[in-house]
Design an enzyme around this catalytic site. Structure first.
Site, PDB file in Angstrom:
ATOM      1  CB  SER A 185      -0.967  -0.037   1.184  1.00  0.00           C
ATOM      2  OG  SER A 185      -1.970   0.954   1.063  1.00  0.00           O
ATOM      3  CG  HIS A 293      -5.519  -2.277  -0.399  1.00  0.00           C
ATOM      4  ND1 HIS A 293      -4.602  -2.003  -1.385  1.00  0.00           N
ATOM      5  CD2 HIS A 293      -5.132  -1.558   0.693  1.00  0.00           C
ATOM      6  CE1 HIS A 293      -3.694  -1.172  -0.919  1.00  0.00           C
ATOM      7  NE2 HIS A 293      -3.996  -0.869   0.348  1.00  0.00           N
TER       8      HIS A 293
END
Length: 318
Positions: A185, A293
């Site tokens: 991320s 994610h």
């Protein structure tokens, strides 16, 4: 980089909701969870662990770095070394079977760079350390989280190179030609920013679900810089994301959600293609089917260990 390609990339990032933080609200990590018992506490055959706390600067949180060193004689050139961001969470999720599988090759030294806290993630500290600021700005704010300051990536790269890396070298022998950097991320954003601005720092870069659209697509400008001054030596990039990564709002219907997923995956492929055009940058890419994610943090870890150890990667990589 071709202007039309850049515009397309930025449009896709915006359409996919990637100009801020990617991922659904449900996929974001729980910032209140603590590390619990880790392999550094219990031990694991084939590795020994140690750690050190580095003082903070300018009121920033202190960094804590855990080393996992193979319990064997280093090869003549030294061990490979895998630097891992979000070190608290990495250590918490590290599994014995992932490490014992590396005995078939050359197990790497693991340099898990975290913070002096029992929390898995320090949201404010990583937000600052992992995000770059536009040229000429000292800091930057995320419109969705204005209370958090960003823009410390350049200083954090310098801290790793000037402070953490010499300490690692004092503890064990490392092969400078097999140094790797992994991040998820914002950590993936930092990994790519390091590649673009200091390509000599590492030989292998492993960005996972990188926040490609940070600060009005700043990373695209960094990519232009790398294209203008390519690495002097061959550099490998293993870039991946889940094909279900999307930021969902309450007003979105199923068709809009799917379109955002498609746009995000297309933007990812386009970025990887642009990166692959740069001389001496060898890009490997992978979309993990069915993963969001947050899922990608743990999913990508064992494969990174295998790659840096010199084992054959999963055939899903292209």
């Amino acid at each position: 980089m071709d202007r039309q390609r850049r515009r397309l990339s930025q449009a896709l990032l915006a359409a996919a909701g990637l100009l801020v933080l990617p991922g659904t609200a449900a996929a974001r990590p729980d910032m209140t969870r603590t590390m619990g018992t880790t392999l550094a506490d219990t031990g694991v055959p084939g590795y020994r662990f140690e750690s050190r706390v580095f003082p903070g600067s300018e009121g920033r949180r202190r960094h804590r770095v855990w080393l996992a060193i193979p319990d064997r004689t280093p090869p003549p050139a030294g061990f490979p070394a895998l630097y891992l961001l979000d070190g608290n969470a990495v250590l918490s999720r590290l599994r014995p079977e992932w490490l014992t599988a590396l005995d078939e090759a050359t197990p790497p030294v693991l340099v898990m760079i975290g913070y002096d806290t029992d929390l898995l993630f320090d949201g404010e500290a990583r937000h600052y350390d992992y995000t770059p600021a536009p040229e000429g700005q000292a800091s930057v704010r995320d419109a969705r989280r204005p209370q958090r300051e960003g823009g410390g990536a350049a200083a954090f790269i310098e801290r790793i190179e000037s402070t953490i890396t010499p300490w690692v070298a004092s503890r064990t022998q490392v092969d400078p030609n097999r140094k790797a950097l992994w991040g998820h991320s914002f950590g993936g954003l930092f990994t790519l920013f390091t590649l673009c601005t200091r390509p000599r720092a590492f030989r292998i870069y492993l960005p996972v679900s990188p926040s490609l659209g940070w600060a009005d697509n700043l990373l695209q400008h960094s990519l232009d810089h790398l294209a203008a001054q390519p690495p002097e030596r061959n550099t490998a990039v293993w870039i991946c994301r889940g094909d279900e990564e999307v930021r969902i709002t309450k007003v979105m219907n199923a068709e809009q959600i799917q379109q955002r997923k498609n746009n995000g995956n297309t933007a990812f492929r386009l970025f990887a293609d642009n990166l692959d055009r740069i001389p001496r940058v060898e890009v490997h890419r992978r979309l993990y089917p069915g993963l969001g994610h947050g899922d990608m943090f743990s999913a990508a870890l064992p494969e990174a260990l295998r790659i840096v150890a010199g084992l054959a990667p999963d055939p899903a990589w292209s």
